[in-house]
Design a protein around this motif. Sequence first.
Motif, PDB file in Angstrom:
ATOM      1  N   GLY A 234     -13.402   7.261 -58.215  1.00 47.89           N
ATOM      2  CA  GLY A 234     -14.468   8.248 -58.294  1.00 47.89           C
ATOM      3  C   GLY A 234     -14.434   9.305 -57.215  1.00 47.89           C
ATOM      4  O   GLY A 234     -15.389  10.089 -57.086  1.00 47.89           O
ATOM      5  N   TRP A 235     -13.326   9.368 -56.461  1.00 48.29           N
ATOM      6  CA  TRP A 235     -13.183  10.358 -55.397  1.00 48.29           C
ATOM      7  C   TRP A 235     -11.865  11.103 -55.564  1.00 48.29           C
ATOM      8  O   TRP A 235     -10.898  10.567 -56.082  1.00 48.29           O
ATOM      9  N   SER A 236     -11.846  12.354 -55.098  1.00 44.88           N
ATOM     10  CA  SER A 236     -10.615  13.135 -55.134  1.00 44.88           C
ATOM     11  C   SER A 236     -10.515  13.982 -53.875  1.00 44.88           C
ATOM     12  O   SER A 236     -11.529  14.467 -53.348  1.00 44.88           O
ATOM     13  N   SER A 237      -9.298  14.155 -53.386  1.00 42.09           N
ATOM     14  CA  SER A 237      -9.040  15.004 -52.226  1.00 42.09           C
ATOM     15  C   SER A 237      -8.077  16.100 -52.652  1.00 42.09           C
ATOM     16  O   SER A 237      -7.087  15.838 -53.347  1.00 42.09           O
ATOM     17  N   GLN A 238      -8.344  17.344 -52.247  1.00 41.30           N
ATOM     18  CA  GLN A 238      -7.550  18.459 -52.742  1.00 41.30           C
ATOM     19  C   GLN A 238      -7.208  19.455 -51.640  1.00 41.30           C
ATOM     20  O   GLN A 238      -7.949  19.627 -50.674  1.00 41.30           O
ATOM     21  N   ASP A 239      -6.063  20.108 -51.822  1.00 43.06           N
ATOM     22  CA  ASP A 239      -5.654  21.241 -51.000  1.00 43.06           C
ATOM     23  C   ASP A 239      -6.096  22.521 -51.680  1.00 43.06           C
ATOM     24  O   ASP A 239      -6.093  22.620 -52.910  1.00 43.06           O
ATOM     25  N   MET A 240      -6.416  23.547 -50.877  1.00 46.16           N
ATOM     26  CA  MET A 240      -6.849  24.835 -51.416  1.00 46.16           C
ATOM     27  C   MET A 240      -6.249  25.950 -50.562  1.00 46.16           C
ATOM     28  O   MET A 240      -6.056  25.777 -49.354  1.00 46.16           O
ATOM     29  N   GLY A 241      -5.935  27.078 -51.199  1.00 41.19           N
ATOM     30  CA  GLY A 241      -5.384  28.205 -50.467  1.00 41.19           C
ATOM     31  C   GLY A 241      -5.901  29.523 -51.003  1.00 41.19           C
ATOM     32  O   GLY A 241      -6.298  29.625 -52.172  1.00 41.19           O
ATOM     33  N   VAL A 242      -5.900  30.532 -50.132  1.00 47.51           N
ATOM     34  CA  VAL A 242      -6.332  31.883 -50.502  1.00 47.51           C
ATOM     35  C   VAL A 242      -5.287  32.870 -49.988  1.00 47.51           C
ATOM     36  O   VAL A 242      -4.880  32.795 -48.818  1.00 47.51           O
ATOM     37  N   TRP A 243      -4.842  33.796 -50.875  1.00 51.65           N
ATOM     38  CA  TRP A 243      -3.872  34.821 -50.498  1.00 51.65           C
ATOM     39  C   TRP A 243      -4.395  36.194 -50.908  1.00 51.65           C
ATOM     40  O   TRP A 243      -5.097  36.340 -51.910  1.00 51.65           O
ATOM     41  N   ALA A 244      -4.019  37.218 -50.121  1.00 49.31           N
ATOM     42  CA  ALA A 244      -4.301  38.589 -50.501  1.00 49.31           C
ATOM     43  C   ALA A 244      -3.362  38.998 -51.625  1.00 49.31           C
ATOM     44  O   ALA A 244      -2.346  38.339 -51.899  1.00 49.31           O
ATOM     45  N   LYS A 245      -3.668  40.103 -52.266  1.00 52.39           N
ATOM     46  CA  LYS A 245      -2.876  40.551 -53.414  1.00 52.39           C
ATOM     47  C   LYS A 245      -1.432  40.852 -53.032  1.00 52.39           C
ATOM     48  O   LYS A 245      -0.519  40.688 -53.845  1.00 52.39           O
ATOM     49  N   ASP A 246      -1.209  41.268 -51.776  1.00 51.99           N
ATOM     50  CA  ASP A 246       0.158  41.582 -51.327  1.00 51.99           C
ATOM     51  C   ASP A 246       0.927  40.357 -50.852  1.00 51.99           C
ATOM     52  O   ASP A 246       2.044  40.471 -50.352  1.00 51.99           O
ATOM     53  N   GLY A 247       0.334  39.154 -51.003  1.00 50.79           N
ATOM     54  CA  GLY A 247       1.018  37.919 -50.661  1.00 50.79           C
ATOM     55  C   GLY A 247       0.694  37.362 -49.293  1.00 50.79           C
ATOM     56  O   GLY A 247       1.152  36.263 -48.945  1.00 50.79           O
ATOM     57  N   ARG A 248      -0.072  38.080 -48.480  1.00 46.82           N
ATOM     58  CA  ARG A 248      -0.413  37.583 -47.155  1.00 46.82           C
ATOM     59  C   ARG A 248      -1.337  36.361 -47.259  1.00 46.82           C
ATOM     60  O   ARG A 248      -2.324  36.387 -47.990  1.00 46.82           O
ATOM     61  N   PRO A 249      -1.043  35.295 -46.523  1.00 50.76           N
ATOM     62  CA  PRO A 249      -1.952  34.148 -46.519  1.00 50.76           C
ATOM     63  C   PRO A 249      -3.235  34.480 -45.778  1.00 50.76           C
ATOM     64  O   PRO A 249      -3.206  35.027 -44.672  1.00 50.76           O
TER      65      PRO A 249
END
Length: 261
Positions: A234-249
């Motif tokens: 009943g539990w989950s652990s996840q990775d998340m990421g956000v990038w700009a449109k030009d690929g910059r993290p």
Amino acid sequence: MKFSELMDEKHFADGVFSTDIPESWGQGRTAYGGLTAALCARAAEMAVGELPPLRSVQVAFIAPAAGSVTTEARLLRRGKSTSFVEAEVRGEKGAATRGVLVYGAGRDSTVKVDDYPMPDVQGPDGLERMEITPMHPAFLSNYEIAPCGGGMPFLGSDKGEMQWWARAQDESYWGSEVGVLAIGDLTPPAAAPLMKTFAPVSSVNWHIDFLTDDLSTEDGWYLLHTKAQSAGDGWSSQDMGVWAKDGRPIAAARQTVVVFS
């Protein structure tokens, strides 16, 4: 109600940021988690002031936040280059969201690592936009969304992974710290595509690290990626990421989720 209206400084008085969260920012019984995280950062800006760039946020989603809420922030420590601020969103029944925010000035350094590449996906231009219906969580209507990879919730995919391009309908906070906090938690939990029928999923916490103090992106678009690393009992652990449109993290995050299925 626009995001900028919710964040307006007129809501701040006597050290308290008071907000009425409309149903259009709701997610089941509570406000959208990205919004309450953004309220913590906005209260910190208003209460503390003169802070260096935001580097990291740890948020606990303690209880539903809905209707009239107050957010208070207090400085825990201000060092030569780093400041720690605690913020709490409270509803009628007490604590709803609590966050610890870390702000830090940049400095010259011999250490540099750039190893967080953006997933290889098509850009948002030309992709079909998600149609937000009454079946979707209401807060999604505040964003333009273009799915570009992974599964969709409750369709029984063999992968717990989603990739969305997204941008806020309200341009006022594009490229800002509170704007990135608000959009960074937009995707449903990564375990949701693994589920064959609808069942509740609920975020418990969120740790997000800002990887740059340049949060700008072309036309307001950010790529959001989330992937379940484990799920069971009943539990989950996840990775998340956000990038700009030009690929910059822009940001990297982790989250723990309760799965009622």
